[in-house]
Design a protein around this motif. Structure first.
Motif, PDB file in Angstrom:
ATOM      1  N   MET A 355       0.823  -1.205   0.000  1.00  0.00           N
ATOM      2  CA  MET A 355       0.000   0.000   0.000  1.00  0.00           C
ATOM      3  C   MET A 355       0.861   1.261   0.000  1.00  0.00           C
ATOM      4  SD  MET A 355      -2.897   1.555  -0.004  1.00  0.00           S
ATOM      5  CE  MET A 355      -4.149   0.310   0.344  1.00  0.00           C
ATOM      6  N   PHE A 356       1.866   1.319   0.874  1.00  0.00           N
ATOM      7  CA  PHE A 356       2.748   2.486   0.929  1.00  0.00           C
ATOM      8  C   PHE A 356       3.519   2.642  -0.384  1.00  0.00           C
ATOM      9  CE2 PHE A 356       2.888   1.711   5.743  1.00  0.00           C
ATOM     10  CZ  PHE A 356       1.768   2.490   5.920  1.00  0.00           C
ATOM     11  N   LEU A 357       3.935   1.514  -0.966  1.00  0.00           N
ATOM     12  CA  LEU A 357       4.655   1.578  -2.245  1.00  0.00           C
ATOM     13  C   LEU A 357       3.766   2.157  -3.336  1.00  0.00           C
ATOM     14  CD1 LEU A 357       7.067   0.878  -4.082  1.00  0.00           C
ATOM     15  CD2 LEU A 357       6.081  -1.419  -4.337  1.00  0.00           C
ATOM     16  N   MET A 358       2.525   1.680  -3.415  1.00  0.00           N
ATOM     17  CA  MET A 358       1.615   2.175  -4.437  1.00  0.00           C
ATOM     18  C   MET A 358       1.271   3.655  -4.229  1.00  0.00           C
ATOM     19  SD  MET A 358       1.203  -0.099  -6.612  1.00  0.00           S
ATOM     20  CE  MET A 358       1.700  -1.811  -6.768  1.00  0.00           C
ATOM     21  N   VAL A 359       1.148   4.071  -2.965  1.00  0.00           N
ATOM     22  CA  VAL A 359       0.879   5.486  -2.685  1.00  0.00           C
ATOM     23  C   VAL A 359       2.029   6.350  -3.190  1.00  0.00           C
ATOM     24  CG1 VAL A 359       0.692   7.179  -0.832  1.00  0.00           C
ATOM     25  CG2 VAL A 359      -0.673   5.101  -0.740  1.00  0.00           C
ATOM     26  N   LEU A 361       4.292   5.566  -5.504  1.00  0.00           N
ATOM     27  CA  LEU A 361       4.376   5.515  -6.964  1.00  0.00           C
ATOM     28  C   LEU A 361       3.280   6.360  -7.607  1.00  0.00           C
ATOM     29  CD1 LEU A 361       5.179   1.726  -7.573  1.00  0.00           C
ATOM     30  CD2 LEU A 361       6.747   3.664  -7.731  1.00  0.00           C
ATOM     31  N   ALA A 362       2.089   6.365  -7.001  1.00  0.00           N
ATOM     32  CA  ALA A 362       0.992   7.169  -7.550  1.00  0.00           C
ATOM     33  C   ALA A 362       1.280   8.659  -7.395  1.00  0.00           C
ATOM     34  CB  ALA A 362      -0.310   6.796  -6.864  1.00  0.00           C
ATOM     35  N   LYS A 363       1.874   9.050  -6.284  1.00  0.00           N
ATOM     36  CA  LYS A 363       2.183  10.467  -6.072  1.00  0.00           C
ATOM     37  C   LYS A 363       3.250  10.973  -7.039  1.00  0.00           C
ATOM     38  CE  LYS A 363       0.861  10.848  -1.205  1.00  0.00           C
ATOM     39  NZ  LYS A 363       1.336  11.110   0.188  1.00  0.00           N
TER      40      LYS A 363
END
Length: 394
Positions: A355-359, A361-363
């Protein structure tokens, strides 16, 4: 069948209610200690913000507490052979798990409501109390020391006396944007912290100002109200503190500003090309426009990521029950704490890091948040479906 589901649902509610109260109370004291440490709050302010800290903590405690409650209830009924008895009577394991799925869905909706409405409301009230406390501290410093200065912001305040939150015979010295020193003296001044404008506002009475050694009327230089920037820790607003409507509004504003900035950049470049001033194409004005465009783009990505992560984190309640319920049934002979640890440890190791990785990468714009924020839930759903299949078959 309805009686059995009501029995399981009541057990889930009872265990979940007890656990969420205990865990929330523990985390409330941790949150209060953090807020008091960061903002320098006293006992009175701590007691005032206590009711507003609870809504800020619940969205983070609900998923883990629900998982523990599911492990406790389904681990116990499975260990007491109630699952075997129900299946022997023709009741499917899916029907036994239905109360957990219903509770998980209801808590997912409640968690989203807390995140979208309760947390912004709580943060506003915490900021209001903290700002009031900072005002009191600020006035106490002026009352005791008769002066306050902030060299980094370039202003200082000197007073003769502070009476009823009014500054008597204050003298203000500050630097303008072009580094010119201004001195303003007044008969009295009222101080107010404006969170919306991120400023400290001072309303002056009978003020006179001086600039470059020449005395002029304060009204002539528009100094009847002075404003100074708030400290950074007060003025900074996080995306998770905004409502869904505000986030969407900010995205639209950033898109509009970005379009206007792009038009300005094209016009500036066209003028420089026509005048032959090619060196200025990489000069400071164009660099500032580029930095502003990058900032607006990052803000858009940050707001979009927050919107999708808000839905995904709320839905995690349902996916936690999809994993925890069947797993607890399989681990019937183990202690419920062991089942919870065996279930929650992979979530800590896999779910939250993903979840933290995807957040992140999305930012940065590497991935699109509309699907990236759901990757952790898809992983949980896949694992839960596999475990549920084993429970149904055996």
């Amino acid at each position: 069948m309805k009686l059995l589901q009501r029995y399981i649902f009541s057990e889930l509610l009872r265990v979940f209610g007890l656990l969420v109260i205990v865990l929330t109370v523990m985390l409330v004291f941790v949150g209060l200690f953090r807020e008091a440490t960061e903002r320098g709050l006293g006992l009175v302010q701590i007691l005032q913000i206590m009711p507003f800290v609870v809504p800020s903590i619940l969205p983070f405690t609900i998923p883990a507490t629900l998982l523990l409650a599911v492990c406790v209830v389904y681990g116990r009924i499975s260990g007491d052979q109630e699952v075997i008895a129900a299946k022997a009577a023709g009741v499917s394991a899916k029907q036994l798990l239905a109360p957990a799925f219903v509770l998980g869905t209801a808590l997912a909706i409640a968690s989203f409501g807390l995140t979208n409405y309760a947390i912004p409301w709580a943060v506003i009230n915490i900021e209001r109390i903290a700002t009031q406390a900072i005002e009191d501290i600020f006035l106490d410093i002026l009352a005791n020391q008769q002066q306050y200065s902030d060299p980094d912001k370039g202003y200082s305040i000197t007073v003769r006396e502070v009476r009823n939150r009014t500054l008597l015979e204050p003298t203000f010295q500050y630097r303008t944007s072009n580094h010119q020193q201004i001195t303003v003296q007044a008969e009295a001044a009222k101080i107010r912290f404006d969170l919306d404008r991120k400023e400290i506002l001072l309303t002056l009475k009978n003020a006179r100002g001086s600039r470059a050694g020449a005395d002029v009327e304060a009204e002539a230089i528009n100094e009847t109200e002075l404003s100074f920037p708030l400290p950074q820790e007060i003025s900074k607003v996080k995306a998770r503190h905004l409502t869904l409507m505000t986030l969407q509004k900010n995205i639209a504003e950033c898109a509009l500003k970005q379009k206007l900035t792009e038009q300005q950049s094209n016009q500036e470049a066209a003028v420089l090309l026509l005048t032959g001033d090619f060196d200025q194409l990489v000069g400071e004005p164009m660099q500032k426009i580029g930095y502003e465009q990058k900032r607006l783009l990052n803000d858009q990505r940050r707001f979009r990521t927050e919107i999708h992560s808000r839905f995904s984190m709320a839905a995690s309640c349902l996916f936690f029950t999809l994993v925890g319920g069947p797993f607890a049934m399989l681990q019937a002979r183990r202690q419920f704490i062991t089942s919870f640890i065996m279930c929650f440890l992979p979530i800590l190791i896999i779910y939250y890091p993903v979840m933290f990785l995807m957040v992140n990468l999305a930012k940065t714009g590497t991935v699109d948040p509309w699907w990236a924020m759901w990757v952790p839930n898809v992983i949980l759903g896949t694992v839960g479906a596999i475990v549920l299949k084993k429970v149904v078959q055996h």
